[in-house]
Design an enzyme around this catalytic site. Sequence first.
Site, PDB file in Angstrom:
ATOM      1  N   ARG A  15     -27.929 -81.587 -67.709  1.00 53.93           N
ATOM      2  CA  ARG A  15     -27.494 -81.810 -69.090  1.00 53.93           C
ATOM      3  C   ARG A  15     -25.972 -81.892 -69.250  1.00 53.93           C
ATOM      4  O   ARG A  15     -25.473 -82.210 -70.310  1.00 53.93           O
ATOM      5  CB  ARG A  15     -28.085 -80.718 -69.993  1.00 53.93           C
ATOM      6  CG  ARG A  15     -29.570 -80.958 -70.246  1.00 53.93           C
ATOM      7  CD  ARG A  15     -30.162 -79.903 -71.146  1.00 53.93           C
ATOM      8  NE  ARG A  15     -30.463 -78.690 -70.407  1.00 53.93           N
ATOM      9  CZ  ARG A  15     -30.800 -77.536 -70.971  1.00 53.93           C
ATOM     10  NH1 ARG A  15     -30.833 -77.447 -72.303  1.00 53.93           N
ATOM     11  NH2 ARG A  15     -31.069 -76.478 -70.244  1.00 53.93           N
ATOM     12  N   GLY A 140     -36.553 -65.409 -72.505  1.00 58.84           N
ATOM     13  CA  GLY A 140     -37.825 -64.735 -72.323  1.00 58.84           C
ATOM     14  C   GLY A 140     -37.910 -63.574 -73.314  1.00 58.84           C
ATOM     15  O   GLY A 140     -36.915 -62.890 -73.564  1.00 58.84           O
TER      16      GLY A 140
HETATM   17  C1  UD1 Z   1     -34.459 -67.397 -67.431  1.00 57.67           C
HETATM   18  C2  UD1 Z   1     -35.484 -66.261 -67.558  1.00 57.67           C
HETATM   19  C3  UD1 Z   1     -35.594 -65.865 -69.031  1.00 57.67           C
HETATM   20  C4  UD1 Z   1     -34.246 -65.454 -69.539  1.00 57.67           C
HETATM   21  C5  UD1 Z   1     -33.251 -66.604 -69.358  1.00 57.67           C
HETATM   22  C6  UD1 Z   1     -31.869 -66.169 -69.760  1.00 57.67           C
HETATM   23  C7  UD1 Z   1     -37.108 -66.690 -65.801  1.00 57.67           C
HETATM   24  C8  UD1 Z   1     -38.458 -67.201 -65.479  1.00 57.67           C
HETATM   25  N1  UD1 Z   1     -36.735 -66.745 -67.066  1.00 57.67           N
HETATM   26  O1  UD1 Z   1     -35.011 -68.498 -68.157  1.00 57.67           O
HETATM   27  O2  UD1 Z   1     -36.526 -64.799 -69.174  1.00 57.67           O
HETATM   28  O3  UD1 Z   1     -34.327 -65.115 -70.900  1.00 57.67           O
HETATM   29  O4  UD1 Z   1     -33.205 -66.990 -67.970  1.00 57.67           O
HETATM   30  O5  UD1 Z   1     -31.007 -67.264 -69.698  1.00 57.67           O
HETATM   31  O6  UD1 Z   1     -36.438 -66.222 -64.929  1.00 57.67           O
HETATM   32  N2  UD1 Z   1     -32.577 -71.274 -60.970  1.00 57.67           N
HETATM   33  C9  UD1 Z   1     -32.598 -71.481 -59.616  1.00 57.67           C
HETATM   34  N3  UD1 Z   1     -33.719 -71.964 -59.038  1.00 57.67           N
HETATM   35  C10 UD1 Z   1     -34.836 -72.245 -59.741  1.00 57.67           C
HETATM   36  C11 UD1 Z   1     -34.821 -72.015 -61.120  1.00 57.67           C
HETATM   37  C12 UD1 Z   1     -33.671 -71.524 -61.709  1.00 57.67           C
HETATM   38  O7  UD1 Z   1     -31.607 -71.242 -58.934  1.00 57.67           O
HETATM   39  O8  UD1 Z   1     -35.820 -72.670 -59.128  1.00 57.67           O
HETATM   40  C13 UD1 Z   1     -31.358 -70.777 -61.588  1.00 57.67           C
HETATM   41  C14 UD1 Z   1     -30.737 -71.807 -62.504  1.00 57.67           C
HETATM   42  O9  UD1 Z   1     -29.722 -72.551 -61.850  1.00 57.67           O
HETATM   43  C15 UD1 Z   1     -30.149 -70.962 -63.614  1.00 57.67           C
HETATM   44  C16 UD1 Z   1     -31.003 -69.700 -63.617  1.00 57.67           C
HETATM   45  O10 UD1 Z   1     -31.682 -69.684 -62.386  1.00 57.67           O
HETATM   46  O11 UD1 Z   1     -28.829 -70.570 -63.318  1.00 57.67           O
HETATM   47  C17 UD1 Z   1     -31.956 -69.633 -64.771  1.00 57.67           C
HETATM   48  O12 UD1 Z   1     -32.861 -70.702 -64.665  1.00 57.67           O
HETATM   49  P1  UD1 Z   1     -33.459 -71.419 -65.939  1.00 57.67           P
HETATM   50  O13 UD1 Z   1     -34.442 -72.410 -65.495  1.00 57.67           O
HETATM   51  O14 UD1 Z   1     -32.367 -71.872 -66.815  1.00 57.67           O
HETATM   52  O15 UD1 Z   1     -34.228 -70.197 -66.585  1.00 57.67           O
HETATM   53  P2  UD1 Z   1     -34.462 -69.999 -68.100  1.00 57.67           P
HETATM   54  O16 UD1 Z   1     -35.560 -70.889 -68.512  1.00 57.67           O
HETATM   55  O17 UD1 Z   1     -33.179 -70.086 -68.813  1.00 57.67           O
END
Ligand code: UD1
Length: 450
Positions: A15, A140
Amino acid sequence: MSLAIVILAAGKGTRFKSPTPKILHTLGGKPLLQYTLDVAARLAETPPVVVVGPETADAICAWAGERARYVLQSERLGTGHAVAQARPLLEGQADHVLVLYGDMPLLRAETLNRLSQHHAESGAAVTLLTVQRDDPRGFGRIVRDAAGHVRGIVEEAEATPEIAAIRDLNTGVYIFDASFLWEHLPRLQPSPHKGEYYLTDLIGMAAEEGHTVDGLLIEDDSEALGINTRVDLAVAAAALRRRINEHWMLAGVTITDPASTYIESEVTLGRDTVILPNTHLRGQTAIGEECEIGPNTIIADCTIGNRCRVTASVLEQAVMEDESNIGPFGHLRKGAHLCRGAHMGNFGELKNSTLGPGAKMGHFSYVGDAQVGTQANIGAGTITCNYDGQRKHPTIIEENVFLGSDTLLVAPVHIGAGAKTGAGSVVTHDIPAGSVAYGVPARVQRKNGT
Ligand code: UD1
Ligand code: CA
């Protein structure tokens, strides 16, 4: 308590619509990831493990270098899966594991210290950092039992309307008991809606198995701000700016218009200094006490003493000693140095040069690669012609020299102490101390006055 840190940063940052990885975009003069690395460095001695994705791994590793260790998450299968990638580097290395994000730059080390203390005292399997917000979107939801104990976290995509209405939210930052974490991570199942392995499901597991799950609420919800878009970046910049401005105001600096004052985090300011509107203080800048800075001023990587004034000017990599002043409309470039009490007025430019104590350069001058002595007076429109098209040449102007308006000094050239030049002189040869020179090219006046 030994603590290992995992920083999740495998997201593509789509984004941001940029070839530069999202977490290398800057906030307050520093890449986003640096904020998390700085916090991590304050909490643990061993470098954190950053989980990187295939698209951004090279750029992130190249930038952060030895400040971190890296693991690749080749498929983005969720936060639980991401933490699992760090297991080979961390298992058996620490008793507790702190999970952070590369895109949550406003989190304070103090907050994490409290989280860690809390975790140590309660002996919880996991301690989470929580936040309460009127707008819960993107977070979450934390589900609690009647006694207020955390039962689990439900992601927005999976939430019923009733759960979606909860305002008690998961920041995504936790400290896990390491053995609990490594034992339970392999038990995560893909989520029903997104098919991701949610790290948050570990909270429910812990509660179900009767482990202690603890939460710590942060008061300043800006700390939980995750940067997903450039709109978030601007919101974070405003919050960071407010934080920095308030810090300096409480430390004794007057900021007349905080909304138009931009102070980067490494800048330092002395007591009773006044910052006027539309002022930008950047990089490694240190400003002393009782100064007046601005309005309309940019200062980057400069050292400024006490009781100095800078009005509507641009300064970079320069030094101003006590009681010196510049402006309006002055420009100090790299290596410019105003000694004590020196004055630089309207439309002057100084580069790689020193204006000696009490020296004055009031109007429309360029001085480059020059040493100007004590109390010398640089007349309006004086120029050092320091560049011959190939090389730069030095100019020495000794103490108490008086240069007439519009003097051109063709370097290399040396003006002896107390010498004077007439208006419009073009100086191509050295001028002895105490003499007067004028004309084009300038000639030294003979003792009998001819
Ligand atoms: C996550 C939390 C949510 C919390 C929120 C706060 C989970 C399932 N959910 O949601 O409860 O309220 O953060 O912002 O954890 N990332 C990876 N690999 C992946 C997926 C994500 O490295 O496979 C990293 C992303 O780069 C990012 C972070 O983890 O920095 C959060 O991932 P994102 O997909 O944005 O999680 P949220 O849906 O925001
Ligand atoms: Ca997010």
